[in-house]
Design an enzyme around this catalytic site. Structure first.
Site, mmCIF file in Angstrom:
data_model
loop_
_atom_site.group_PDB
_atom_site.id
_atom_site.type_symbol
_atom_site.label_atom_id
_atom_site.label_comp_id
_atom_site.label_asym_id
_atom_site.label_seq_id
_atom_site.Cartn_x
_atom_site.Cartn_y
_atom_site.Cartn_z
ATOM 1 N N ARG A 6 45.404 -13.060 14.149
ATOM 2 C CA ARG A 6 45.000 -14.313 13.505
ATOM 3 C C ARG A 6 45.675 -14.510 12.150
ATOM 4 O O ARG A 6 45.814 -15.620 11.669
ATOM 5 C CB ARG A 6 43.483 -14.334 13.299
ATOM 6 C CG ARG A 6 42.725 -14.534 14.587
ATOM 7 C CD ARG A 6 41.244 -14.483 14.382
ATOM 8 N NE ARG A 6 40.792 -13.133 14.072
ATOM 9 C CZ ARG A 6 39.611 -12.631 14.419
ATOM 10 N NH1 ARG A 6 38.746 -13.366 15.068
ATOM 11 N NH2 ARG A 6 39.273 -11.403 14.119
ATOM 12 N N HIS A 42 35.677 12.216 23.718
ATOM 13 C CA HIS A 42 36.644 13.313 23.573
ATOM 14 C C HIS A 42 36.108 14.644 24.118
ATOM 15 O O HIS A 42 36.761 15.318 24.896
ATOM 16 C CB HIS A 42 37.030 13.497 22.107
ATOM 17 C CG HIS A 42 37.540 12.244 21.450
ATOM 18 N ND1 HIS A 42 38.240 11.283 22.139
ATOM 19 C CD2 HIS A 42 37.482 11.798 20.166
ATOM 20 C CE1 HIS A 42 38.570 10.298 21.312
ATOM 21 N NE2 HIS A 42 38.117 10.586 20.106
HETATM 22 C C1 BG6 Z 1 38.512 9.156 16.859
HETATM 23 C C2 BG6 Z 1 37.217 9.018 16.135
HETATM 24 O O1 BG6 Z 1 38.385 8.739 18.176
HETATM 25 O O2 BG6 Z 1 38.929 10.507 16.835
HETATM 26 C C3 BG6 Z 1 37.328 9.548 14.720
HETATM 27 O O3 BG6 Z 1 36.841 7.657 16.108
HETATM 28 C C4 BG6 Z 1 37.879 10.947 14.721
HETATM 29 O O4 BG6 Z 1 36.080 9.508 14.069
HETATM 30 C C5 BG6 Z 1 39.144 11.022 15.550
HETATM 31 O O5 BG6 Z 1 38.157 11.303 13.393
HETATM 32 C C6 BG6 Z 1 39.646 12.438 15.678
HETATM 33 O O6 BG6 Z 1 40.917 12.460 16.230
HETATM 34 P P1 BG6 Z 1 41.927 13.638 15.887
HETATM 35 O O7 BG6 Z 1 43.085 13.364 16.777
HETATM 36 O O8 BG6 Z 1 42.237 13.560 14.447
HETATM 37 O O9 BG6 Z 1 41.206 14.899 16.222
#
Ligand code: BG6
Length: 490
Positions: A46, A238
């Site tokens: 936007r 995750h």
């Molecule tokens: C993200 C989360 O999906 O993953 C974050 O929203 C988190 O809160 C992040 O910090 C961690 O990813 P990585 O790759 O740094 O372990």
């Protein structure tokens, strides 16, 4: 193929994700000549931007080296920008005209739509893409990012909406943990070796802990975080994805459908997570330290007063199938802790028929996801030297030592390349997502309804002590007698 062109549209081009992740990733892929040569990148948002203004926003995140100036200018020659709203057709019609123009004279034109958008405009945008922007001379693919809803119902609504627009095999739901080196490595470690297979079951494994720790708080991101909390932010996606890869049976092949079928089977064998098996925490400021650590979660002005959103959670979960019945799979994650670390720790049973007067500790296989990727096995050896006493040691494969010249790509680089090549192996299928929400929705609703208060823990600590207790009680035996220490790469 010079008569083939791929048009990548980044929706939300002016946003954080685009700026910090998507454009820098595309640059790295471009620089390493990994994305197809004929790729044009069209930003859509936007904001009143031009390519030059967009460049000024994203360049600080591209980690440019001095000798890359010319190449980066070349990269931006492949970039375009279209300004438009998300909830009206006008912008999408304009975008489509632009896409048609770029594709003129080509035999095949693929369209890749990357939706880096907030949930509030997601539905409208996807509908408008479908109505006005689909190409007819090549493939159309859609990349989407979490949050994929907030619970079973909202996620189902989103999934149904998307399913009414795009076929599943054109949808790429990102969980960036699936793009990480050591997460991908789980498949090969487990199924490419003989030594782990036979002991990979309840007869030999006592417990599994999957940990995610971050030493930073949510400061400045509180607006988003407060609505979601650590369970939705990290655990439900995750950690659960990693759990699936640790627990699943060997798939019939490494093809995406075979692999995802196995992951879904694991999830289907899990009951919803229970509050009694969960410890929730929220960080508070630590007056004894300098800097950010002084501030607690509630000190963030973007966090609502008195919020009870957890920033830490440990849940003990079980997979009720023949392989894993009774083995705790412990998921632990938190912000503002004492270190940055993500790992999978598999603790084996005691060696039966002890002849060493109880002095042997359990074996552990540790897959260190980050930082400093490693696979190591904690094991007992005869103490080196004259003694015949058992002693703790390790077999250690530390990547920084063993693979000194290998450049580890970022998770996003791998995943975006997979989208280009049409490989869905490392993306989340809709039924996986539905199962993940089934497992977490009851506890999330209960926490919200009953206003369950998280236990305070100090910024920079290991989290609430209650977490250690629940982990210990579930059967994980922690003895602080030995610690794997790494000098390199730490
Ligand atoms: C993200 C989360 O999906 O993953 C974050 O929203 C988190 O809160 C992040 O910090 C961690 O990813 P990585 O790759 O740094 O372990």
């Amino acid at each position: 193929n010079t008569s083939e062109l791929t048009l990548l549209v980044v929706f939300g081009a002016s946003g954080d994700l685009a700026k910090k992740k998507i454009y820098p990733t595309l640059w790295h892929l471009y620089k390493d000549e990994l994305i197809p040569k004929n790729t044009q990148i069209i930003g859509y948002a936007r904001s009143d931007l031009t390519v030059d203004k967009l460049r000024a926003k994203v360049e600080p995140f591209m980690k440019l080296k001095d000798d890359e100036k010319t190449k980066v200018s070349e990269f931006f020659k492949h970039c375009y920008y279209v300004k438009g709203p998300y909830n009206e057709q006008s912008g999408f019609i304009k975008l489509n005209t632009e896409l048609d123009k770029l594709g003129q004279g080509k035999d095949a034109v693929n369209r890749l739509f990357y939706l880096a958008l907030p949930p509030s405009v997601f539905m409208d945008s996807s509908e408008n893409i479908k109505k006005y922007c689909m190409g007819s001379k090549g493939w159309n693919r859609v990349v989407i990012e979490k949050p994929f809803g907030k619970d079973s119902d909202s996620s189902a609504e989103l999934s149904n909406h998307l399913a009414s627009l795009f076929p599943e095999d054109s949808m790429y739901r990102i969980d960036h943990y699936l793009g990480k080196e050591m997460v991908q490595n789980l498949m090969v470690l487990r199924f490419g070796n003989r030594i782990f297979g036979p002991v990979w079951c309840r007869e030999s494994i006592k417990s599994v802990i999957i940990t995610f720790k971050e030493p930073i708080g949510t400061y400045g991101r509180g607006g988003y975080f407060d609505e979601y909390g650590i369970i939705r932010d990290v655990m439900q996606n995750h950690l659960l994805q990693v759990l699936c890869l640790v627990a699943m049976e060997k798939p019939a092949s490494k093809r995406s459908e075979d692999l995802r079928n196995e992951k879904v089977k694991v999830l289907k064998s899990m009951s919803p997570i229970e509050l009694k098996n969960t410890v929730l925490g929220q960080y508070v400021g630590n007056p004894d330290v300098e800097g950010d650590g002084k501030f607690g979660y509630l000190d963030d002005p973007t966090v609502p007063k008195g919020s009870i959103t957890p920033t830490f959670a440990t849940s003990v979960t079980y997979i009720r199938n023949e392989k894993w019945d009774g083995v705790p799979f412990i998921l632990k994650c938190g912000k503002a802790l004492n270190e940055r670390k993500a790992e999978v720790r598999i603790q084996f049973t005691d060696a039966p028929g002890d002849i060493f007067e109880g002095r042997c500790k359990r074996n552990e296989l540790v897959v260190r996801l980050q930082p400093n990727e490693a696979v190591y096995v904690k094991l007992m050896i005869k103490e080196a030297g004259m003694s015949f006493e058992p002693n703790e040691s390790e077999l250690d494969l530390t990547y920084a030592e063993r693979y000194t010249h290998v450049k580890m790509p970022d998770a996003y680089e791998r995943l975006i390349l997979d989208v280009f090549s049409g490989n869905q192996t490392h993306f989340v299928r809709s039924d996986e997502l539905a199962e993940a929400w089934r497992i977490f929705t009851p506890i999330l609703h209960r926490i919200e309804k009953e206003k369950i208060k998280p236990i305070p823990y100090k910024f920079g600590s290991r989290g609430p002590e209650e977490s250690d207790t629940i982990i210990k009680d579930s059967g994980y035996d922690y003895s602080a007698t030995y610690k794997w220490e790494k000098k390199a790469g730490k």
